[in-house]
Design a protein around this motif. Structure first.
Motif, PDB file in Angstrom:
ATOM      1  N   LYS A  15       0.837  -1.208   0.000  1.00  0.00           N
ATOM      2  CA  LYS A  15       0.000   0.000   0.000  1.00  0.00           C
ATOM      3  C   LYS A  15       0.868   1.253   0.000  1.00  0.00           C
ATOM      4  O   LYS A  15       0.607   2.219  -0.745  1.00  0.00           O
ATOM      5  CB  LYS A  15      -0.917  -0.015   1.231  1.00  0.00           C
ATOM      6  N   GLN A  16       1.919   1.257   0.825  1.00  0.00           N
ATOM      7  CA  GLN A  16       2.789   2.430   0.906  1.00  0.00           C
ATOM      8  C   GLN A  16       3.517   2.679  -0.408  1.00  0.00           C
ATOM      9  O   GLN A  16       3.681   3.835  -0.835  1.00  0.00           O
ATOM     10  CB  GLN A  16       3.787   2.245   2.053  1.00  0.00           C
ATOM     11  N   LEU A  17       3.951   1.625  -1.074  1.00  0.00           N
ATOM     12  CA  LEU A  17       4.634   1.784  -2.357  1.00  0.00           C
ATOM     13  C   LEU A  17       3.674   2.348  -3.406  1.00  0.00           C
ATOM     14  O   LEU A  17       4.026   3.269  -4.154  1.00  0.00           O
ATOM     15  CB  LEU A  17       5.208   0.449  -2.828  1.00  0.00           C
ATOM     16  N   MET A  18       2.457   1.808  -3.468  1.00  0.00           N
ATOM     17  CA  MET A  18       1.483   2.304  -4.441  1.00  0.00           C
ATOM     18  C   MET A  18       1.133   3.775  -4.175  1.00  0.00           C
ATOM     19  O   MET A  18       0.980   4.568  -5.109  1.00  0.00           O
ATOM     20  CB  MET A  18       0.220   1.451  -4.406  1.00  0.00           C
ATOM     21  N   GLU A  19       1.020   4.143  -2.903  1.00  0.00           N
ATOM     22  CA  GLU A  19       0.716   5.531  -2.562  1.00  0.00           C
ATOM     23  C   GLU A  19       1.847   6.461  -2.993  1.00  0.00           C
ATOM     24  O   GLU A  19       1.607   7.568  -3.487  1.00  0.00           O
ATOM     25  CB  GLU A  19       0.467   5.673  -1.054  1.00  0.00           C
ATOM     26  N   ARG A  20       3.091   6.001  -2.827  1.00  0.00           N
ATOM     27  CA  ARG A  20       4.231   6.862  -3.205  1.00  0.00           C
ATOM     28  C   ARG A  20       4.293   7.051  -4.720  1.00  0.00           C
ATOM     29  O   ARG A  20       4.566   8.156  -5.215  1.00  0.00           O
ATOM     30  CB  ARG A  20       5.551   6.237  -2.700  1.00  0.00           C
ATOM     31  N   ILE A  21       4.050   5.977  -5.472  1.00  0.00           N
ATOM     32  CA  ILE A  21       4.048   6.090  -6.933  1.00  0.00           C
ATOM     33  C   ILE A  21       2.902   6.996  -7.382  1.00  0.00           C
ATOM     34  O   ILE A  21       3.072   7.858  -8.254  1.00  0.00           O
ATOM     35  CB  ILE A  21       3.924   4.691  -7.578  1.00  0.00           C
ATOM     36  N   ASP A  22       1.741   6.823  -6.775  1.00  0.00           N
ATOM     37  CA  ASP A  22       0.576   7.640  -7.109  1.00  0.00           C
ATOM     38  C   ASP A  22       0.861   9.117  -6.841  1.00  0.00           C
ATOM     39  O   ASP A  22       0.518   9.992  -7.654  1.00  0.00           O
ATOM     40  CB  ASP A  22      -0.622   7.168  -6.288  1.00  0.00           C
ATOM     41  N   GLN A  23       1.513   9.406  -5.720  1.00  0.00           N
ATOM     42  CA  GLN A  23       1.830  10.790  -5.367  1.00  0.00           C
ATOM     43  C   GLN A  23       2.799  11.399  -6.382  1.00  0.00           C
ATOM     44  O   GLN A  23       2.627  12.548  -6.811  1.00  0.00           O
ATOM     45  CB  GLN A  23       2.436  10.849  -3.959  1.00  0.00           C
ATOM     46  N   ALA A  24       3.805  10.625  -6.786  1.00  0.00           N
ATOM     47  CA  ALA A  24       4.788  11.128  -7.754  1.00  0.00           C
ATOM     48  C   ALA A  24       4.114  11.451  -9.088  1.00  0.00           C
ATOM     49  O   ALA A  24       4.395  12.485  -9.707  1.00  0.00           O
ATOM     50  CB  ALA A  24       5.896  10.101  -7.943  1.00  0.00           C
ATOM     51  N   LEU A  25       3.235  10.568  -9.534  1.00  0.00           N
ATOM     52  CA  LEU A  25       2.526  10.806 -10.797  1.00  0.00           C
ATOM     53  C   LEU A  25       1.635  12.046 -10.697  1.00  0.00           C
ATOM     54  O   LEU A  25       1.531  12.827 -11.651  1.00  0.00           O
ATOM     55  CB  LEU A  25       1.688   9.578 -11.168  1.00  0.00           C
ATOM     56  N   ALA A  26       1.003  12.226  -9.538  1.00  0.00           N
ATOM     57  CA  ALA A  26       0.140  13.395  -9.331  1.00  0.00           C
ATOM     58  C   ALA A  26       0.954  14.681  -9.384  1.00  0.00           C
ATOM     59  O   ALA A  26       0.440  15.739  -9.773  1.00  0.00           O
ATOM     60  CB  ALA A  26      -0.588  13.284  -7.987  1.00  0.00           C
ATOM     61  N   GLU A  27       2.226  14.603  -9.016  1.00  0.00           N
ATOM     62  CA  GLU A  27       3.120  15.766  -9.065  1.00  0.00           C
ATOM     63  C   GLU A  27       3.718  15.967 -10.452  1.00  0.00           C
ATOM     64  O   GLU A  27       4.530  16.876 -10.660  1.00  0.00           O
ATOM     65  CB  GLU A  27       4.244  15.588  -8.038  1.00  0.00           C
ATOM     66  N   GLY A  28       3.340  15.094 -11.394  1.00  0.00           N
ATOM     67  CA  GLY A  28       3.839  15.216 -12.762  1.00  0.00           C
ATOM     68  C   GLY A  28       5.199  14.605 -12.982  1.00  0.00           C
ATOM     69  O   GLY A  28       5.859  14.896 -13.982  1.00  0.00           O
ATOM     70  N   ARG A  29       5.633  13.722 -12.079  1.00  0.00           N
ATOM     71  CA  ARG A  29       6.952  13.101 -12.213  1.00  0.00           C
ATOM     72  C   ARG A  29       6.838  11.679 -12.752  1.00  0.00           C
ATOM     73  O   ARG A  29       5.969  10.914 -12.331  1.00  0.00           O
ATOM     74  CB  ARG A  29       7.669  13.083 -10.862  1.00  0.00           C
ATOM     75  N   ASN A  30       7.737  11.323 -13.670  1.00  0.00           N
ATOM     76  CA  ASN A  30       7.857   9.939 -14.105  1.00  0.00           C
ATOM     77  C   ASN A  30       8.495   9.119 -12.991  1.00  0.00           C
ATOM     78  O   ASN A  30       9.268   9.654 -12.185  1.00  0.00           O
ATOM     79  CB  ASN A  30       8.727   9.845 -15.363  1.00  0.00           C
ATOM     80  N   VAL A  31       8.198   7.834 -12.956  1.00  0.00           N
ATOM     81  CA  VAL A  31       8.748   6.952 -11.918  1.00  0.00           C
ATOM     82  C   VAL A  31       9.612   5.893 -12.577  1.00  0.00           C
ATOM     83  O   VAL A  31       9.155   5.171 -13.474  1.00  0.00           O
ATOM     84  CB  VAL A  31       7.624   6.285 -11.103  1.00  0.00           C
ATOM     85  N   LEU A  32      10.867   5.806 -12.147  1.00  0.00           N
ATOM     86  CA  LEU A  32      11.816   4.832 -12.677  1.00  0.00           C
ATOM     87  C   LEU A  32      12.145   3.823 -11.586  1.00  0.00           C
ATOM     88  O   LEU A  32      12.573   4.191 -10.490  1.00  0.00           O
ATOM     89  CB  LEU A  32      13.090   5.538 -13.142  1.00  0.00           C
ATOM     90  N   LEU A  33      11.913   2.532 -11.867  1.00  0.00           N
ATOM     91  CA  LEU A  33      12.129   1.462 -10.880  1.00  0.00           C
ATOM     92  C   LEU A  33      13.160   0.471 -11.412  1.00  0.00           C
ATOM     93  O   LEU A  33      12.849  -0.354 -12.275  1.00  0.00           O
ATOM     94  CB  LEU A  33      10.818   0.730 -10.594  1.00  0.00           C
ATOM     95  N   PRO A  34      14.416   0.530 -10.946  1.00  0.00           N
ATOM     96  CA  PRO A  34      15.397  -0.495 -11.306  1.00  0.00           C
ATOM     97  C   PRO A  34      15.151  -1.748 -10.459  1.00  0.00           C
ATOM     98  O   PRO A  34      15.116  -1.671  -9.229  1.00  0.00           O
ATOM     99  CB  PRO A  34      16.749   0.146 -10.949  1.00  0.00           C
ATOM    100  N   VAL A  35      14.962  -2.913 -11.110  1.00  0.00           N
ATOM    101  CA  VAL A  35      14.625  -4.148 -10.395  1.00  0.00           C
ATOM    102  C   VAL A  35      15.423  -5.312 -10.974  1.00  0.00           C
ATOM    103  O   VAL A  35      15.903  -5.242 -12.109  1.00  0.00           O
ATOM    104  CB  VAL A  35      13.107  -4.454 -10.498  1.00  0.00           C
TER     105      VAL A  35
END
Length: 551
Positions: free
Chosen positions: A204-224
């Protein structure tokens, strides 16, 4: 003192474990177990097998692989090439996933696959069984049984395990293992004695952080990594309520996409809930149903993307190539467990890109925490416990637990350190390093609180990381105050964040704003998570003398 009734072995040297790799830092795991006259290799995650190749004969009679992560299987194919006559056993799913490293067909002909829980007779007096260990599809806990005229001796190796259910694999079942009563337990201690929140809370915390970043207009890059964590996150993004039906592009790097294809081939062996999900919509690839999940064949593909977007890439890739200023600002999210494996010069990335780049970590634990590790041990009640796979300090924390030291013989061997596993009819207190406690002083002088600790702290190998910047963060954990060192990476990340002017009437400058939430009971935002730039009709400036206490 706890006494356990066992029949002593006729040959006290008949059971032993010699580690060739114990999983410290980025070192792989490789263990040579001796049971009577038999020698068995458990996992082969070494960088190379030169030590084995110096001899003409195989280092063991048999090899068994627990799962398909590189730190457990990296040199398995090299072992087969050097000693083709050496039988290598694993699960069917693991054999399928291993093919991604060899760039060959989707089947590994040099591995012998074994069904779950079936007993495989290696010799007249030696057999083994595989039990689902959680952590990764196909990951197995390995139970070896050595039969003598006096009794059967049992050794259980967990490999990497988790008791929690993940998105794409069910956790290790204690019911499966209850009653096995192994004499020896070789268990991973990746997180030491650290305790984590529930797995669903982490997701839940990870999804909320990604959602917040997108709402701020930022792309999210996840190295896995190629397999495991990336597929878990993709499944979350496909099914989580914050992203279902969302007009969003999720791009997946080619190597990780190939691993996703393997998962689709293994769908009948994934949990029933995943199979049911896949009946209604594609588990991974879909450009019609939002969010759209698409393969990234080259960076030109991103020219077609709707921004902001989410991008999952191989954790060995050069991240700079994705930080194109025409695509906007970026948030790089790195798993806490992967920080030490990623060679990311964040300052250089930020300086070389005209985009604003921020880097943060997240927790999506792939292993059991300290609480579940001790729970497993107490359920199995072995006489010997060998801890592997974790930083030396974390493993030392486990071997120092009184609740374990008083009941079991504990070992945390280094590479090349032979552990002879004598079984007796009474408990022998093992010689382990006691936990370190440091007594200090607390002084309050005016508005400043000073904590004074002895300089013996500096002798601990963890001190350099803790004192890296000389800045600490304090927080309450129950009735205890916990201190944490702030790293240079965190300071750099904070320095790249846009600063909110102090004269703007926004949440960041409001008296009731704390921990990203509104605490003003008369505000329509009360209790909600709010962005620093937000505002409401009952804004109170930080200088206000009213506020939290009255509300």
């Amino acid at each position: 003192m706890n006494k356990r009734r066992t029949v002593p072995a006729t040959n006290t040297n008949s059971l032993s474990c010699l580690p060739y790799g114990v999983g410290h830092s980025d070192e792989g795991v490789c263990l040579l177990v001796k049971m009577g006259v038999h020698r068995i290799i458990l996992d082969c995650g070494l960088e190379n097998i030169k030590l084995f190749q110096r001899q003409k004969t195989p280092p063991a009679e048999f090899a068994i692989c627990s799962h398909a992560h590189v730190d457990h299987c990296r040199s398995l194919f090299a072992l087969h090439q050097s000693f083709p006559q050496l039988p290598i056993y694993t699960t069917e799913v693991t054999a399928k996933l291993l093919s991604i490293y060899e760039q060959q067909s989707n089947s590994i002909s040099w591995c012998q696959t074994v069904p779950w829980r079936s007993q495989v007779q290696l010799a007249e007096d030696l057999s083994f069984q595989l039990y689902p260990a959680g952590h990764l599809p196909g990951a197995a806990a390995i139970l070896l049984t050595y039969a003598t005229p006096e009794r059967n001796y049992k050794l259980l190796y967990t490999g990497d395990f988790s008791l929690s259910n993940f998105q794409l694999v069910e956790g290790l079942s204690l019911e499966d293992l209850r009653g096995i009563a192994p004499d020896i337990l070789i268990v991973e201690g990746s997180y030491g004695t650290v305790r984590h929140s529930h797995r669903r809370q982490q997701e839940k915390q990870l999804m909320e952080r990604i959602d917040q970043a997108l709402a701020e207009g930022r792309n999210v890059l996840l190295p896995v990594p190629l397999i495991g964590l990336g597929q878990e996150i993709l499944k979350l993004l496909r099914s989580h309520h914050q992203f279902t039906g969302r007009d969003l592009d999720i791009w997946v790097d080619g190597k990780i996409a190939s691993a996703c294809d393997l998962y689709l081939e293994l769908l009948p062996q994934l949990p029933l809930a995943v199979q049911n999900f896949a009946k209604h919509q594609s588990l991974f690839w879909d450009e019609r149903v939002c969010p759209r999940m698409r393969r990234l064949t080259n960076n030109n593909d991103l020219m077609e993307s709707k921004f902001p977007c989410i991008l999952l890439v191989d954790d060995t890739a050069n991240l700079k190539q994705y930080l194109n200023d025409t695509w906007g600002d970026w948030l790089i999210l790195i798993a806490e467990s992967a920080q030490k494996y990623l060679d990311v010069d964040f300052a250089q990335l930020a300086n070389q890109s005209s985009s604003k780049v921020a880097l943060e970590t997240y927790l999506l634990a792939e292993h059991s925490d300290g609480r579940n590790t001790t729970q497993l041990i107490h359920n199995l009640r072995p006489q010997h416990v060998i801890f592997v796979h974790g930083s030396p300090n974390y493993l030392m924390d486990l071997t120092s637990l009184e609740e374990l030291r008083n009941r079991y013989q504990l070992h945390s061997p280094s590479v090349g350190n032979l552990v002879e596993l004598h079984l007796s009819d009474r408990f022998i207190q093992p010689a382990t390093t006691p936990p370190s406690y440091y007594e200090g002083e607390l002084n309050e002088v005016g508005s400043v609180i000073t904590v004074v600790l002895p300089d013996t702290l500096i002798n601990d190998s963890r001190w350099n990381n803790f004192a890296d910047t000389g800045i600490v963060e304090a927080r309450w954990q129950g009735e205890e105050l916990v201190l944490r060192g702030v790293s240079q990476r965190e300071l750099l990340s904070q320095s790249t964040e846009p600063k909110t002017p102090e004269d703007v009437d926004c949440c960041n400058n409001c008296y009731y704003y704390a921990n990203q939430r509104c605490l003003n009971r008369i505000s329509p935002l009360y209790g909600f998570k709010v962005i620093p730039e937000g505002c409401c009709p009952v804004f109170e400036p930080l200088s206000s003398e009213d506020g939290l206490e009255e509300s």
